[in-house]
Design a protein around this motif. Sequence first.
Motif, mmCIF file in Angstrom:
data_model
loop_
_atom_site.group_PDB
_atom_site.id
_atom_site.type_symbol
_atom_site.label_atom_id
_atom_site.label_comp_id
_atom_site.label_asym_id
_atom_site.label_seq_id
_atom_site.Cartn_x
_atom_site.Cartn_y
_atom_site.Cartn_z
ATOM 1 N N PRO A 87 -21.158 74.267 19.136
ATOM 2 C CA PRO A 87 -20.382 73.433 18.210
ATOM 3 C C PRO A 87 -19.748 72.230 18.915
ATOM 4 C CG PRO A 87 -19.672 75.757 18.161
ATOM 5 C CD PRO A 87 -20.515 75.573 19.357
ATOM 6 N N TYR A 88 -19.814 71.094 18.242
ATOM 7 C CA TYR A 88 -19.126 69.882 18.693
ATOM 8 C C TYR A 88 -18.667 69.112 17.455
ATOM 9 C CZ TYR A 88 -17.969 65.417 20.723
ATOM 10 O OH TYR A 88 -17.282 64.287 21.091
ATOM 11 N N TRP A 89 -17.469 68.554 17.532
ATOM 12 C CA TRP A 89 -16.934 67.807 16.396
ATOM 13 C C TRP A 89 -15.987 66.727 16.901
ATOM 14 C CZ3 TRP A 89 -15.715 72.528 18.138
ATOM 15 C CH2 TRP A 89 -14.385 72.817 18.425
ATOM 16 N N SER A 90 -15.831 65.706 16.094
ATOM 17 C CA SER A 90 -14.923 64.612 16.443
ATOM 18 C C SER A 90 -13.486 65.015 16.126
ATOM 19 C CB SER A 90 -15.298 63.339 15.676
ATOM 20 O OG SER A 90 -15.223 63.563 14.283
ATOM 21 N N SER A 91 -12.546 64.305 16.710
ATOM 22 C CA SER A 91 -11.132 64.666 16.556
ATOM 23 C C SER A 91 -10.625 64.503 15.127
ATOM 24 C CB SER A 91 -10.277 63.817 17.501
ATOM 25 O OG SER A 91 -10.501 62.434 17.258
ATOM 26 N N ASP A 92 -11.326 63.700 14.318
ATOM 27 C CA ASP A 92 -10.867 63.480 12.942
ATOM 28 C C ASP A 92 -11.661 64.303 11.920
ATOM 29 O OD1 ASP A 92 -13.236 62.184 13.302
ATOM 30 O OD2 ASP A 92 -12.619 60.289 12.365
ATOM 31 N N ASP A 93 -12.328 65.349 12.382
ATOM 32 C CA ASP A 93 -13.094 66.193 11.474
ATOM 33 C C ASP A 93 -12.116 67.027 10.637
ATOM 34 O OD1 ASP A 93 -14.659 68.126 10.212
ATOM 35 O OD2 ASP A 93 -16.081 68.235 11.868
ATOM 36 N N PRO A 94 -12.089 66.842 9.314
ATOM 37 C CA PRO A 94 -11.110 67.546 8.469
ATOM 38 C C PRO A 94 -11.371 69.040 8.360
ATOM 39 C CG PRO A 94 -12.657 66.320 7.103
ATOM 40 C CD PRO A 94 -12.961 65.946 8.522
ATOM 41 N N ASP A 95 -12.602 69.478 8.662
ATOM 42 C CA ASP A 95 -12.937 70.897 8.535
ATOM 43 C C ASP A 95 -12.485 71.722 9.738
ATOM 44 O OD1 ASP A 95 -14.134 70.507 6.079
ATOM 45 O OD2 ASP A 95 -16.118 70.127 6.962
ATOM 46 N N MET A 96 -12.103 71.046 10.817
ATOM 47 C CA MET A 96 -11.748 71.762 12.030
ATOM 48 C C MET A 96 -10.235 71.733 12.270
ATOM 49 S SD MET A 96 -14.560 73.016 12.972
ATOM 50 C CE MET A 96 -13.966 73.707 14.516
ATOM 51 N N PRO A 97 -9.631 72.907 12.449
ATOM 52 C CA PRO A 97 -8.176 72.977 12.606
ATOM 53 C C PRO A 97 -7.666 72.495 13.959
ATOM 54 C CG PRO A 97 -9.140 75.154 12.792
ATOM 55 C CD PRO A 97 -10.247 74.246 12.397
ATOM 56 N N LEU A 98 -8.519 72.536 14.984
ATOM 57 C CA LEU A 98 -8.135 72.116 16.329
ATOM 58 C C LEU A 98 -9.144 71.107 16.861
ATOM 59 C CD1 LEU A 98 -7.158 75.572 17.915
ATOM 60 C CD2 LEU A 98 -5.594 73.741 17.216
ATOM 61 N N PRO A 99 -8.741 70.247 17.785
ATOM 62 C CA PRO A 99 -9.696 69.289 18.360
ATOM 63 C C PRO A 99 -10.656 69.980 19.322
ATOM 64 C CG PRO A 99 -7.570 69.096 19.449
ATOM 65 C CD PRO A 99 -7.374 70.059 18.315
ATOM 66 N N PHE A 100 -11.793 69.337 19.573
ATOM 67 C CA PHE A 100 -12.743 69.851 20.560
ATOM 68 C C PHE A 100 -12.131 69.800 21.952
ATOM 69 C CE2 PHE A 100 -16.066 69.192 23.701
ATOM 70 C CZ PHE A 100 -16.956 70.216 23.410
ATOM 71 N N ASP A 101 -11.519 68.662 22.290
ATOM 72 C CA ASP A 101 -10.856 68.497 23.585
ATOM 73 C C ASP A 101 -9.454 69.087 23.500
ATOM 74 O OD1 ASP A 101 -9.699 67.719 25.948
ATOM 75 O OD2 ASP A 101 -10.322 65.619 25.808
ATOM 76 N N LEU A 102 -9.216 70.128 24.277
ATOM 77 C CA LEU A 102 -7.963 70.874 24.189
ATOM 78 C C LEU A 102 -6.930 70.444 25.225
ATOM 79 C CD1 LEU A 102 -9.603 74.401 23.757
ATOM 80 C CD2 LEU A 102 -8.508 73.052 21.957
ATOM 81 N N SER A 103 -7.201 69.386 25.960
ATOM 82 C CA SER A 103 -6.326 69.019 27.085
ATOM 83 C C SER A 103 -4.894 68.726 26.630
ATOM 84 C CB SER A 103 -6.898 67.829 27.850
ATOM 85 O OG SER A 103 -7.168 66.748 26.990
ATOM 86 N N ASP A 104 -4.726 68.021 25.509
ATOM 87 C CA ASP A 104 -3.373 67.714 25.031
ATOM 88 C C ASP A 104 -2.617 68.985 24.633
ATOM 89 O OD1 ASP A 104 -3.744 65.059 25.457
ATOM 90 O OD2 ASP A 104 -4.196 64.555 23.363
ATOM 91 N N ILE A 105 -3.296 69.876 23.942
ATOM 92 C CA ILE A 105 -2.655 71.127 23.526
ATOM 93 C C ILE A 105 -2.286 71.959 24.752
ATOM 94 C CG2 ILE A 105 -3.001 73.296 22.290
ATOM 95 C CD1 ILE A 105 -4.741 71.797 20.315
#
Length: 592
Positions: free
Chosen positions: A563-581
């Motif tokens: 799975p890969y998705w952009s940060s503005d994907d409305p279907d995904m609750p979390l971003p792909f890149d987790l570094s900020d979290i």
Amino acid sequence: MKSRQCKQYLRNMKRSDDSEREKRRKRRRLLQELGEQRIPFLSPSDAGFQQLWESSYSGLALRQAGALPEDLHERVRSALTTLRRRGCLLRDLVRVRDRDVFTAVSRALVGQPGCTYRYLDTRLFTIPWHCEEEERQPQDEGKSEKPCCDPDLRSACKALWELNQYFCTDIQQHRNTRGVKRKHSETENSGEQDISKEESRTEKAEKDRVLEEKGEKTEKEEQKEREEEDLDSGQGCSHSAPPKPSVSGPVRFNVTLVNYMDPAGMTQLKEEPYYGMGKMAVGWHHDENLVPLSPVAVYSYSCPGETKPEVVKVAEKKEGQTSNEGEKGDEEGGSQEEEEEGGNEGTSKEEGEKEKVCWRVGLKVAWDIHTPGLALPLQSGDCYYMTDDLNRTHQHCVLAGDTARFSSTHRVAQCATGTLEYIQKRCSEALENLHTDPETGTKSLHTLLPSTLQLIEDIHNEVEFEWLRQYWFQGHRYARFCSWWSKPMERLETDWKEMERMTQLLLAVVEDESSVQENRRDMAETLLNALTDRQQHRQTWRDRCQSSLAQTLPPEEAPVDRPYWSSDDPDMPLPFDLSDIISRVESLLWRM
């Protein structure tokens, strides 16, 4: 699988690096001890070959081509060529010592529906072999779906199932015959020993009588004193031979790894380094991921090759990153037992012209330079079995012949954590902690116990990195010729998205400064460990998908970063890149 079992599984995975370092150390020591010498090995034309086979390689059995029914040969050979013609046999881009390499052989996994086989950090997914009992797809009840494979491919896979059935029956008969012979031999030896004991008992009785008359100790008294001394010193020992290993119950091979290789299409094949046996198609190894002490059955079919250039050859020449599996490989799905190098150019042993052109299987006692090796020629249609503990105590390699070769390698794969049923149960176990309000649809977590949260995050990572990314890293190869896995993988991805939602809910609890949860710090640490591990693995898989070797593959075989998705994907609750979290949770822990 419970949390404790999962942790054990993860610990075993982490030990693999240490194991590989130990194997490399053993190999260096072995080569240093050998120096420029070569260990002798025997072929059928050499005196003592049969005696060596029986004394040191008794777990190896050969079934010559004539032992199999001719109509079975025809169906199996047709099946193998069908798999090759349909493009089902592909070279795997595997992971060896933190780098990607292409396997020298092209292969496919055929077997029980829903089974997988893992080797060299690569999970292969079965093409079902369409036996009568296992035709059903994992589909919704009552829905009529078209078959997952076309009739041509179904027929090919069914022929391999028929070969599998033959092997299961024949190897059971072989085991029974060996058991009877062993028992008969033990009975004969026991009878001879009884006669010898009776004769010596008479002699000892007479000797003891004389000793008693002289007032000296008898042998029996001396023996008793020695045994008492041994027990007092804690050094009691048994001189009896260890029992022969055995696996109870009938043999049930659940998968076969089908391999194809044409030496004419290979730019380099490395020399066998210890014995000078010749060019290796597959290096020394133990077959891995098998039920302990289970047998392996191999069907060998030599045939005229095709001089079709391999797609990856340009990249291989440019980067030198190709495993001919004479260095690390697994023919038949073996372990990373083999060494970093195939060895210096060795001088091949002089053999007859017939053996020069034959494919051969080589065997040796693992990490032993004193017992001669064994090189067994394989004519087209020959089969061989590795039984008892041969795969554990010995290593084997495959020595290339002049023609192309197929092999169908049947084994009892260790499927405790490698079936669709297993991972579906794991998903259900994780999703039990997700509650959805029937009126508002609002989602929440049933329990916030750290042990439960840890289990859920472990399952989350397992689904993503052991199943979804493993499947898509192999591109669209499965969907091209068999749709069996398509719907199950869609379902797994749906469940995985729900687990992403569960991670978001846990993050919200951890970041809620007004929360009165007593174990909030434990929850934050559990979350941080899971996110850090997830971020690292995602980056590794991204790098693999974008590597220069991966880019050489045709579109239908090229790895897919999913799975890969952009940060503005409305279907995904979390971003792909987790570094900020990850940074936010780390800061939170510092403040606690």
